[in-house]
Write a protein that holds these residues in place. Structure first.
Motif, PDB file in Angstrom:
ATOM      1  N   ASN A   1       0.853  -1.190   0.000  1.00  0.00           N
ATOM      2  CA  ASN A   1       0.000   0.000   0.000  1.00  0.00           C
ATOM      3  C   ASN A   1       0.885   1.234   0.000  1.00  0.00           C
ATOM      4  OD1 ASN A   1      -2.289   1.560   0.034  1.00  0.00           O
ATOM      5  ND2 ASN A   1      -3.117   0.728   1.941  1.00  0.00           N
ATOM      6  N   ILE A   2       0.281   2.372  -0.276  1.00  0.00           N
ATOM      7  CA  ILE A   2       0.968   3.661  -0.209  1.00  0.00           C
ATOM      8  C   ILE A   2       0.127   4.593   0.662  1.00  0.00           C
ATOM      9  CG2 ILE A   2       1.760   5.673  -1.507  1.00  0.00           C
ATOM     10  CD1 ILE A   2       2.201   3.845  -3.902  1.00  0.00           C
ATOM     11  N   TYR A   3       0.769   5.241   1.635  1.00  0.00           N
ATOM     12  CA  TYR A   3       0.098   6.154   2.554  1.00  0.00           C
ATOM     13  C   TYR A   3       0.687   7.553   2.380  1.00  0.00           C
ATOM     14  CZ  TYR A   3      -0.749   1.586   4.722  1.00  0.00           C
ATOM     15  OH  TYR A   3      -1.088   0.279   4.932  1.00  0.00           O
ATOM     16  N   THR A   4      -0.171   8.547   2.309  1.00  0.00           N
ATOM     17  CA  THR A   4       0.284   9.934   2.234  1.00  0.00           C
ATOM     18  C   THR A   4       0.061  10.590   3.593  1.00  0.00           C
ATOM     19  OG1 THR A   4      -0.235  10.075  -0.121  1.00  0.00           O
ATOM     20  CG2 THR A   4       0.020  12.145   1.081  1.00  0.00           C
ATOM     21  N   LYS A   5       1.172  11.009   4.202  1.00  0.00           N
ATOM     22  CA  LYS A   5       1.130  11.648   5.515  1.00  0.00           C
ATOM     23  C   LYS A   5       1.906  12.963   5.423  1.00  0.00           C
ATOM     24  CE  LYS A   5      -1.020   8.208   7.525  1.00  0.00           C
ATOM     25  NZ  LYS A   5      -2.387   8.337   8.094  1.00  0.00           N
ATOM     26  N   GLY A   6       1.174  14.075   5.256  1.00  0.00           N
ATOM     27  CA  GLY A   6       1.828  15.367   5.083  1.00  0.00           C
ATOM     28  C   GLY A   6       2.660  15.368   3.814  1.00  0.00           C
ATOM     29  N   SER A   7       3.938  15.688   3.954  1.00  0.00           N
ATOM     30  CA  SER A   7       4.836  15.723   2.796  1.00  0.00           C
ATOM     31  C   SER A   7       5.436  14.357   2.480  1.00  0.00           C
ATOM     32  CB  SER A   7       5.975  16.718   3.065  1.00  0.00           C
ATOM     33  OG  SER A   7       6.728  16.322   4.198  1.00  0.00           O
ATOM     34  N   HIS A   8       5.047  13.340   3.254  1.00  0.00           N
ATOM     35  CA  HIS A   8       5.619  12.006   3.070  1.00  0.00           C
ATOM     36  C   HIS A   8       4.649  11.105   2.304  1.00  0.00           C
ATOM     37  CE1 HIS A   8       9.031  12.571   5.880  1.00  0.00           C
ATOM     38  NE2 HIS A   8       8.175  13.377   6.511  1.00  0.00           N
ATOM     39  N   LYS A   9       5.158  10.467   1.285  1.00  0.00           N
ATOM     40  CA  LYS A   9       4.425   9.417   0.583  1.00  0.00           C
ATOM     41  C   LYS A   9       5.153   8.110   0.902  1.00  0.00           C
ATOM     42  CE  LYS A   9       2.297  10.243  -3.258  1.00  0.00           C
ATOM     43  NZ  LYS A   9       1.925  10.471  -4.671  1.00  0.00           N
ATOM     44  N   ILE A  10       4.469   7.245   1.650  1.00  0.00           N
ATOM     45  CA  ILE A  10       5.119   6.088   2.278  1.00  0.00           C
ATOM     46  C   ILE A  10       4.674   4.793   1.608  1.00  0.00           C
ATOM     47  CG2 ILE A  10       5.480   4.851   4.446  1.00  0.00           C
ATOM     48  CD1 ILE A  10       4.593   7.504   5.860  1.00  0.00           C
TER      49      ILE A  10
ATOM     50  N   PHE B   1       8.069  -2.607  -6.584  1.00  0.00           N
ATOM     51  CA  PHE B   1       8.998  -1.491  -6.392  1.00  0.00           C
ATOM     52  C   PHE B   1       8.898  -0.475  -7.531  1.00  0.00           C
ATOM     53  CE2 PHE B   1      11.568  -4.698  -3.815  1.00  0.00           C
ATOM     54  CZ  PHE B   1      11.130  -4.182  -2.609  1.00  0.00           C
ATOM     55  N   SER B   2       8.609  -0.945  -8.735  1.00  0.00           N
ATOM     56  CA  SER B   2       8.399  -0.021  -9.860  1.00  0.00           C
ATOM     57  C   SER B   2       7.164   0.831  -9.625  1.00  0.00           C
ATOM     58  CB  SER B   2       8.271  -0.802 -11.170  1.00  0.00           C
ATOM     59  OG  SER B   2       9.482  -1.421 -11.523  1.00  0.00           O
ATOM     60  N   ASN B   3       6.122   0.228  -9.075  1.00  0.00           N
ATOM     61  CA  ASN B   3       4.909   0.992  -8.756  1.00  0.00           C
ATOM     62  C   ASN B   3       5.206   2.052  -7.696  1.00  0.00           C
ATOM     63  OD1 ASN B   3       3.389  -0.542 -10.551  1.00  0.00           O
ATOM     64  ND2 ASN B   3       2.698  -1.982  -8.982  1.00  0.00           N
ATOM     65  N   PHE B   4       5.988   1.679  -6.686  1.00  0.00           N
ATOM     66  CA  PHE B   4       6.382   2.655  -5.672  1.00  0.00           C
ATOM     67  C   PHE B   4       7.190   3.791  -6.310  1.00  0.00           C
ATOM     68  CE2 PHE B   4       6.437  -0.703  -2.014  1.00  0.00           C
ATOM     69  CZ  PHE B   4       5.069  -0.539  -1.844  1.00  0.00           C
ATOM     70  N   TYR B   5       8.090   3.424  -7.217  1.00  0.00           N
ATOM     71  CA  TYR B   5       8.922   4.425  -7.895  1.00  0.00           C
ATOM     72  C   TYR B   5       8.051   5.388  -8.696  1.00  0.00           C
ATOM     73  CZ  TYR B   5      12.772   6.310 -10.704  1.00  0.00           C
ATOM     74  OH  TYR B   5      13.676   7.144 -11.304  1.00  0.00           O
TER      75      TYR B   5
ATOM     76  N   ILE C   1      15.528  -4.249 -12.601  1.00  0.00           N
ATOM     77  CA  ILE C   1      15.269  -3.911 -11.202  1.00  0.00           C
ATOM     78  C   ILE C   1      15.235  -2.387 -11.087  1.00  0.00           C
ATOM     79  CG2 ILE C   1      16.104  -4.082  -8.824  1.00  0.00           C
ATOM     80  CD1 ILE C   1      17.642  -6.596  -9.686  1.00  0.00           C
ATOM     81  N   PRO C   2      14.138  -1.815 -10.604  1.00  0.00           N
ATOM     82  CA  PRO C   2      14.062  -0.350 -10.510  1.00  0.00           C
ATOM     83  C   PRO C   2      15.027   0.196  -9.472  1.00  0.00           C
ATOM     84  CG  PRO C   2      12.210  -1.358  -9.381  1.00  0.00           C
ATOM     85  CD  PRO C   2      12.937  -2.479 -10.089  1.00  0.00           C
ATOM     86  N   LYS C   3      15.413   1.442  -9.625  1.00  0.00           N
ATOM     87  CA  LYS C   3      16.293   2.114  -8.660  1.00  0.00           C
ATOM     88  C   LYS C   3      15.448   2.893  -7.657  1.00  0.00           C
ATOM     89  CE  LYS C   3      20.523   2.543 -11.361  1.00  0.00           C
ATOM     90  NZ  LYS C   3      21.584   3.486 -11.830  1.00  0.00           N
ATOM     91  N   LEU C   4      14.660   2.150  -6.900  1.00  0.00           N
ATOM     92  CA  LEU C   4      13.776   2.789  -5.927  1.00  0.00           C
ATOM     93  C   LEU C   4      14.565   3.545  -4.875  1.00  0.00           C
ATOM     94  CD1 LEU C   4      10.897   3.204  -4.848  1.00  0.00           C
ATOM     95  CD2 LEU C   4      11.159   1.069  -3.568  1.00  0.00           C
TER      96      LEU C   4
END
Length: 490
Positions: free
Chosen positions: A208-217, A244-248, A327-330
């Motif tokens: 999952n991805i969580y947005t907390k203020g300026s942080h995208k986690i 990891f590509s999706n996170f990138y 392999i992505p460079k996350l």
């Protein structure tokens, strides 16, 4: 006879060892032709041969003529193992033998002929009591347990109306039944769970991805290191690369890697994960290297030189000789920090990622002190031997990071020294204690108040200890390079 084996906690290629014994073996000081040996003697001679070549503490083995080769292979191996010292953390607590090598190999890839459909921790019900409880950690996806009503945090005190105790807890759920009925604490209605036949578990449990203020986690739960279901496709490795590509692509700034239920697996998968996470990835940089007993160390070095002990970061997943996957460079997106959730069930390949990445970035540990497995093993078995269907898993080497560090036999301690305990909120819920603590550390928010609490119950075991992935494996296809290596057994 050639022994086939897979390698735990190892990234370099390994050898297929020719049998160093003749057709005559010494049994209790006497030479007896192999055809005249009992089944136990036959298997135990094979066990001793492998231990006398590959065991990390080879110099600690008892003399062959002083060993009882008539004992069961379980007792025989116990008599060979270098005892573990709880104070110094020296010695062996991880070698084991399994009656069916087929079950061993399948379990390494998350394949089970009969699966309960959930993992659990085991606790003593009360101080001084002999009664024990199972606490459900998570329900495996696509199992019959998923539809039974059983859920994370449920506490089982009886199985088929039998009270769980110190004497039966390790076997009560492994009776080759089609279903089990559980009596739960604080619930009046029991739950019946059917086992799932021919189950294949995917190690990628949740993301999952969580947005907390300026942080995208970015958040990923990964439950064991497996390349694929045993078919050579590297499908789990490439699926991880996709995560990891999706996170990138989403532009995450921080990553939480949840390894709290991860007992290990293929080091190649570990390397691919580390390669995606490390900042400014450089494939000339060392991820990890290995040391063996003097016999194996000399044989490897003489045949292949120092480089054979080294394992480097990678740009691509090697699926075959001609096929690769990027392999992505996350790591280039992250703030030079990785947050890892760990427990007493975190070991081997999970700890390898921690140790291997620490020279290159800040690795923050949240949870509980890990197991402390800085050693690895080979899997030995004989697929064409009708008299020997056993699988042997002896410790054969120790692992080090690029700074020569390997001092975690007592486990990695969580940052700031405080341990986190599970509140059993749903995994992925931001109120779940481990995830909430990690998010608080990332954002600089106040830590959850329960962070410093101690558990009420004494832990005595876990189903995760039964998983076959208690180490790190090497792809069997990589064995061919070293199969002609000879050992100088002087």
């Amino acid at each position: 006879m050639k022994a086939i084996f897979q390698v735990f906690f190892l990234t370099l290629v390994s050898m297929v060892l020719f049998s160093s014994c003749s057709d005559d073996d010494i049994e209790n000081g006497r030479t007896r032709p192999s055809g005249q040996q009992t089944d136990n003697q036959y298997v135990n001679n094979w066990v001793y041969e492998k231990m006398d070549s590959f065991y990390l503490w080879r110099d600690k083995l008892p003399a062959k003529e002083n060993i009882n080769f008539d004992s069961s292979p379980y007792d025989f191996l116990d008599g060979l193992i270098y005892p573990f010292n709880e104070q110094t953390h020296e010695g062996d607590r991880f070698s084991w033998i399994q009656e069916s090598y087929v079950d061993l190999v399948n379990s390494l890839n998350g394949v089970s002929s009969s699966d309960l459909g959930f993992d659990y921790n085991v606790y003593l019900k009360a101080e001084g009591s002999t009664e024990v409880i199972y606490e459900v950690l998570y329900i495996k996806k696509n199992t019959k347990a998923e539809k039974s009503g059983l859920k994370r945090g449920d506490i089982i005190e009886k199985v088929d109306n039998t009270t769980v105790t110190l004497d039966n807890w390790s076997s009560l759920l492994y009776q080759n039944k089609n279903s089990y009925t559980f009596s739960l604490v604080n619930q009046s209605n029991p739950i019946t769970v059917e086992v799932t036949s021919n189950y294949i578990e995917n190690p990628i449990y949740y993301s999952n991805i969580y947005t907390k203020g300026s942080h995208k986690i970015g958040y990923l739960i990964y439950n064991f290191f497996s390349q694929d279901k045993g078919d050579g496709t590297k499908s789990y490795d490439t699926a991880l690369a996709d995560e990891f590509s999706n996170f990138y692509s989403a532009g995450i700034t921080d990553l939480i890697l949840d390894l709290r239920y991860n007992p290990g697996g293929y080091v190649e998968s570990s390397k691919y994960i580390a390669s995606a996470i490390v900042p400014n990835r450089d494939i000339s940089k060392l991820y990890v290297y290995y040391k063996y007993n003097d016999l194996i160390q000399q044989a490897y070095q003489e045949n292949y030189g120092e480089e054979v002990f080294n394992n480097y970061f990678a740009d691509k997943i090697a699926i075959s000789n001609r096929t690769t996957y990027p392999i992505p460079k996350l790591g280039d997106k992250l703030n030079n920090t990785l947050y890892v959730l760990v427990t007493r069930n975190t070991m081997s390949a999970s700890e390898l990622i921690i140790n291997g990445l620490r020279p290159y970035m800040n690795v923050v540990l949240i949870g509980q002190t890990t197991i402390g497995k800085n050693v690895g093993s080979f899997s030995f078995y004989e697929p064409n031997d009708s008299r020997n269907k056993w699988g042997l898993q002896p410790i054969c080497f120790q692992t080090y990071n690029s700074l020569g560090k390997s001092e975690y036999a007592a486990g990695f301690i969580p940052d700031d020294g405080f341990e986190v305990y599970e509140n059993m909120a749903p995994l992925g819920d931001t109120d779940e204690m481990f995830l909430a603590t990690a998010i608080a550390k990332i954002t600089g928010s106040p830590l959850p108040s329960a962070k410093k609490n101690s558990p009420d119950l004494k832990p005595i075991g876990s189903s995760l200890n039964k998983k076959g992935t208690k180490g790190i494996l090497i792809n069997p296809a990589q064995f061919n390079k070293l199969k002609t290596t000879s050992l100088k057994n002087n």
